[in-house]
Motif scaffolding. Sequence first.
Motif, short mmCIF file in Angstrom:
data_model
loop_
_atom_site.label_atom_id
_atom_site.label_comp_id
_atom_site.label_asym_id
_atom_site.label_seq_id
_atom_site.Cartn_x
_atom_site.Cartn_y
_atom_site.Cartn_z
N HIS A 99 0.82 -1.22 0.00
CA HIS A 99 0.00 0.00 0.00
C HIS A 99 0.85 1.27 0.00
CE1 HIS A 99 -4.04 -1.78 0.45
NE2 HIS A 99 -3.40 -2.74 1.08
N ASP A 100 2.06 1.21 0.55
CA ASP A 100 2.91 2.40 0.52
C ASP A 100 3.27 2.78 -0.92
OD1 ASP A 100 2.85 2.58 3.24
OD2 ASP A 100 4.74 1.51 3.55
N ASP A 152 0.22 4.24 -2.49
CA ASP A 152 0.02 5.66 -2.13
C ASP A 152 0.96 6.57 -2.91
OD1 ASP A 152 -1.93 4.92 -0.37
OD2 ASP A 152 -0.69 5.07 1.42
N GLU A 153 2.22 6.13 -3.08
CA GLU A 153 3.16 6.94 -3.86
C GLU A 153 2.69 7.07 -5.31
OE1 GLU A 153 7.04 5.31 -3.50
OE2 GLU A 153 7.08 5.45 -1.30
#
Length: 762
Positions: A378-379, A382-383
């Motif tokens: 998910h990181d 998000d980026e």
Amino acid sequence: MTRPVRHVALTGVFVLLSTLWYVLWTVTGFGPLSVGYLFMPLATGVAVFAVRALRRETTDPVGRRFWRALEAGCVLVTAGFAILAVAAVVSTPELPDMPPAGAAFAGAGLLASIWAVARVPLGVHHRRERVRQWLDRTIAFLGCVTVLWHFGVLPLVTADEQWTPASLSILILAFAFAAGAITKVSYIAGGPVDRIAVRTVAATGLAVGGVALLDGKFGYAGILPGQTLCMPLIPLLVTSGVYLQRRATGRPPRGRGNVWLPYLAVLAVDLPLADVLLSPPVRDGVPEGRLVVGSAAAVTALVLARQFLANRDNVRLLREREASEARLQYEATHDALTGLGNRVLFKQRLDQVLTGDGATVLLVDLDDFNTVNDSLGHDVGDELLIAFAGTLRAAAGEDGEPARLAGDEFAVLITTPGQDRAVVERIMTAIGAPISAHRLLVHASAGIASAPAGTPASHLLRDADAAMFTAKQRGKANWVRYAPGMEKPAQAHAQLGGDLRRALDAGEFALVYQPIVHLATGRVVGVEALVRWFHPDRGMVSPADFIPAAERTGLIVPLGRWVLRETCRQAAAWIAEFGPGVLEKAAPNVSVRQLHDPDFVADVRAALADSGLPARRLVLELTESAVLRGHQVLRVLHELHDMGVRLALDDFGTGESSLSLLRAFPAAVVKLDKSFVDHIELDEPGSAAANARQAVARAVVQLADALGLDTVAEGIENQEQADRLLKLGYTVGQGYHLGRPVSAAELTARLAAEQRSVPAAA
């Protein structure tokens, strides 16, 4: 009766007896005057025991320190007034002055009490608040001191009957204690010493002040009422404070700080000031007005300083409030991740534009965004959203206002007429290159809709959403302009998702089983479980329609759980009916959403335990795209492998990483994709396509044999294909030629027929 209540009751009895004795003596004159001096030391002795008992039970260091100092003060005051009582007995019938030794003990007791109250923490840590509180306390202290000086101490100093230095010192100390204690306890915010209990103890200074006022007003005649009516109230207040502290232990702080005390002090200082203005400037050679006027001036100056600080704090608070409101307004109308406007702001702007000349809206949705979240985390997702928002903002430029509506869905309000096509083309061109720090290549689908002035914003958004849905249906990475009637498929798709939940509860799903057949003998060695939906109105709904909807809504998880349990139950029933050699594998399909479900491994274990199906007979079929979803999926797959469950890689050969997968993926079965089976039976000399199909099929079976894996050829549609695959090394296959998907009852009949043919063949 509890001990604190007994102490309060006993000191109350002494107060009552002292009052009754004074009334009796005043009326009848009966008895020696020394009796009036006995009640005070007796009552303070009771207070000593009350404070000592509470001090021994207190565990907090601050509270224990306060009650220890107060206990010392009570002991010293008891000793001082005991000495005074002895002097009263000796000097009967005259009223005695306070002996120096008694004054020393009583004064030390007052100092100990002042020390106890002074060390109670106020609970204020901020520097600005401490400065403001010190101003408030100084104002209040000066106001109290001015009143007590003018109406209490000054009459004693100027009285005709001169007081002994010892008695005068005690009274002045009592006045100081009263003023300081009132000022201090008014600002205690709570803590180990109860606020109400401390206020009750501090009120003892007022009792001593009452003695001074009586003595100052009536001189010698005021000594006895002060000793009998006022002084016994001191131990009563102390024991009452002990009782209140005991009752407040373990409870939240009561009351609140007296913010109004400085204003009362301003009013209080006006009383002696008015008295000075109405009285002679000099009384008995003492200039009364100088100290009072000076105190009033000091209080006025401090109040001005206090008001300046309050005004500055109010300005600061107002500025902070405005900034906070602006921040809250921004947070309410902007997306926290990307900084773009959110759905609320976008709809507000759309409503504004639709009141004028109409509006054009572009909806943009990232294709397969969940794949990024599932495979890279998910990181990284998000980026990617942040990078896409920046790309969208740059591509829209001055012609549009971008916003993030939800998840991976964005919108652009076209503000320059006629530039909608140019904006969408710039967006599609911009995302044609890798974006974000991870250099990801993404695709997006977009829908455009326009509406005249007066159109509800919800209708325009609905049309744009229908166009975007159509773009996705046409193959994604595309954009479509809305046309009338385009919303119907989108509405049907949305309604399908709602029907799925009802269908699960109503039991409208059923399983069919496609045989997996031994190519040489034609016997069924396994089954692939396929789910079907029999809608009460629409009839059978194609899996191609409802499986994507189930994936999108998350209902694939409960649906897949039901398929898994039903497959295990039915396979176990066939084994129980036809014997352990009837089926080698029962294979339900598993979606990537199920693999990400934290309860999936537990679901598999429960399905096997409840049905009694051996784990080695359960084969979970997964696509290559499901396996390529990161470390979490691989961990789940290894857990299943360790349980004995076999894993099949479906559609093998169609992906770019199929061969490399076999090193990390604990596969037991490889299923050759139908695209390599089609036309494999044809011998076309010089045909590159035919040669490639056979080469891939041969390479897959050889690789599987080398790795110890089973192989299954999918999509066999005639006997020639079966014969060619058998010649290439395949032993097991499935397809419409070998058996179409059938109900459990029909497959049971086939298994029974095969069982009967075994003796006949023998």
